[in-house]
Enzyme design. Sequence first.
Site, PDB file in Angstrom:
ATOM      1  N   HIS A  61     -13.418   1.822  40.825  1.00 48.38           N
ATOM      2  CA  HIS A  61     -12.870   0.195  39.764  1.00 48.38           C
ATOM      3  C   HIS A  61     -14.252  -0.432  39.460  1.00 48.38           C
ATOM      4  O   HIS A  61     -15.517   0.137  39.434  1.00 48.38           O
ATOM      5  CB  HIS A  61     -12.306  -0.851  40.614  1.00 48.38           C
ATOM      6  CG  HIS A  61     -12.976  -0.930  41.859  1.00 48.38           C
ATOM      7  ND1 HIS A  61     -13.434  -1.928  41.645  1.00 48.38           N
ATOM      8  CD2 HIS A  61     -12.550  -1.029  43.155  1.00 48.38           C
ATOM      9  CE1 HIS A  61     -14.516  -2.393  43.118  1.00 48.38           C
ATOM     10  NE2 HIS A  61     -13.506  -1.701  44.231  1.00 48.38           N
ATOM     11  N   HIS A  86     -16.593  -0.874  41.142  1.00 52.70           N
ATOM     12  CA  HIS A  86     -17.800   0.256  41.433  1.00 52.70           C
ATOM     13  C   HIS A  86     -18.852   0.698  40.387  1.00 52.70           C
ATOM     14  O   HIS A  86     -19.816   0.908  39.768  1.00 52.70           O
ATOM     15  CB  HIS A  86     -17.443   1.495  41.651  1.00 52.70           C
ATOM     16  CG  HIS A  86     -17.007   1.234  42.835  1.00 52.70           C
ATOM     17  ND1 HIS A  86     -15.715   1.287  43.555  1.00 52.70           N
ATOM     18  CD2 HIS A  86     -17.124   1.973  44.429  1.00 52.70           C
ATOM     19  CE1 HIS A  86     -14.189   1.371  44.257  1.00 52.70           C
ATOM     20  NE2 HIS A  86     -15.828   1.328  45.504  1.00 52.70           N
ATOM     21  N   LYS A 123     -19.688  -8.114  46.932  1.00 52.09           N
ATOM     22  CA  LYS A 123     -18.083  -7.934  48.063  1.00 52.09           C
ATOM     23  C   LYS A 123     -18.462  -7.658  49.640  1.00 52.09           C
ATOM     24  O   LYS A 123     -17.290  -7.828  50.024  1.00 52.09           O
ATOM     25  CB  LYS A 123     -17.414  -6.650  47.191  1.00 52.09           C
ATOM     26  CG  LYS A 123     -16.173  -6.219  47.443  1.00 52.09           C
ATOM     27  CD  LYS A 123     -14.878  -7.426  47.748  1.00 52.09           C
ATOM     28  CE  LYS A 123     -13.142  -7.043  47.920  1.00 52.09           C
ATOM     29  NZ  LYS A 123     -13.673  -5.781  48.988  1.00 52.09           N
TER      30      LYS A 123
HETATM   31  P1  AMP Z   1     -16.220   1.362  48.638  1.00 49.28           P
HETATM   32  O1  AMP Z   1     -16.729   2.170  48.055  1.00 49.28           O
HETATM   33  O2  AMP Z   1     -15.618   0.354  48.734  1.00 49.28           O
HETATM   34  O3  AMP Z   1     -17.191   1.966  49.736  1.00 49.28           O
HETATM   35  O4  AMP Z   1     -17.219   0.333  47.937  1.00 49.28           O
HETATM   36  C1  AMP Z   1     -18.561   0.818  47.373  1.00 49.28           C
HETATM   37  C2  AMP Z   1     -19.225   0.074  47.275  1.00 49.28           C
HETATM   38  O5  AMP Z   1     -19.223  -0.836  45.629  1.00 49.28           O
HETATM   39  C3  AMP Z   1     -20.129  -0.994  47.906  1.00 49.28           C
HETATM   40  O6  AMP Z   1     -20.973  -1.320  47.665  1.00 49.28           O
HETATM   41  C4  AMP Z   1     -19.410  -2.448  47.503  1.00 49.28           C
HETATM   42  O7  AMP Z   1     -19.452  -3.383  48.122  1.00 49.28           O
HETATM   43  C5  AMP Z   1     -18.820  -2.274  45.823  1.00 49.28           C
HETATM   44  N1  AMP Z   1     -17.750  -3.451  45.690  1.00 49.28           N
HETATM   45  C6  AMP Z   1     -16.576  -2.704  46.694  1.00 49.28           C
HETATM   46  N2  AMP Z   1     -15.729  -3.603  44.967  1.00 49.28           N
HETATM   47  C7  AMP Z   1     -16.620  -4.522  44.689  1.00 49.28           C
HETATM   48  C8  AMP Z   1     -16.548  -5.621  44.084  1.00 49.28           C
HETATM   49  N3  AMP Z   1     -15.263  -6.080  43.738  1.00 49.28           N
HETATM   50  N4  AMP Z   1     -17.486  -6.234  42.918  1.00 49.28           N
HETATM   51  C9  AMP Z   1     -18.378  -5.587  42.966  1.00 49.28           C
HETATM   52  N5  AMP Z   1     -19.154  -4.536  44.305  1.00 49.28           N
HETATM   53  C10 AMP Z   1     -17.812  -3.585  44.844  1.00 49.28           C
END
Ligand code: AMP
Length: 281
Positions: free
Chosen positions: A31, A34, A146
């Site tokens: 999203h 990311h 986040k």
């Molecule tokens: P994930 O795919 O959930 O493991 O997240 C991958 C990276 O994206 C991690 O560093 C998260 O902290 C970051 N991330 C997830 N959601 C957000 C968001 N809403 N805003 C900024 N970074 C995010």
Amino acid sequence: VTTRAKLREAVAAERSRGHSIGLVPTMGALHAGHLSLVEAARRECGFTVATIFVNPTQFGPGEDYQRYPRTLDADLAALASVGTDLLFAPPTEVIYRPGATTFVDVGPVAAPLEGQFRPGHFRGVATVVLKLFNLVGADIAYFGRKDYQQSLVIRRMVADLDVPIQVRVCPTVRESDGLALSSRNTYLDATARERALTLSRSLRLAQEVVVSGERRAVAIIERMRRLFADIPSAQIDYIALCDPETLEPVTLVDRVAVALLAVRIGGTRLIDNELIIPPSK
Ligand code: AMP
């Protein structure tokens, strides 16, 4: 690319051209949050590598590993749209060799909050992130605020183990109504999504309550809790006000603190956080 060899080859070629390497680790179902990390990497690095790996060791029994959204085609298009140079999307056996038994245990900063409600979660996160750091050999890695505790766990690991990488933590991207973007938001139906707004509302309330003069953490947390009292099917794992560096609970918000919460809405477990800044006297 899906293999270690192809990854190494691509990164080595860019290095030999003098490019710095940026790394954005993700679990996919991408999203705008990311993509903001990719954009940050592109501003600073000559070559940006994103990774997609739904890491089994960071999910507990009964969690959503099996049903976690996997949307590779859409993810590829999204990554291309922001100019990502390379995607590393390995199958599980490329990351976890048969017989692997070594894990990273980061200690106290991983213990409370998420660590308490998801035992073993940060052990899995730290292990896979260190492996991705080693596999990619990037100069700078980008994470989102986040996942506040996760960013502290990774910074601690990098410092303690002298990992040769810089860590950047980028702002949380939200929908216009305040909901923090999350791959797990796809689990929410319209009713649950509306209820999920209570997380970001409670964080705004915490800041307002502090601005209006309240400093006692128990009182602020109670005001946040009360917002959830009217929400059917909301189950609070924790609401906490902590030191932004150590995550130790604070009793008074007389300097910057971080408010963190994890709440189940329907069956979906959501987390969010914000820095809470007392007005200067
Ligand atoms: P994930 O795919 O959930 O493991 O997240 C991958 C990276 O994206 C991690 O560093 C998260 O902290 C970051 N991330 C997830 N959601 C957000 C968001 N809403 N805003 C900024 N970074 C995010």
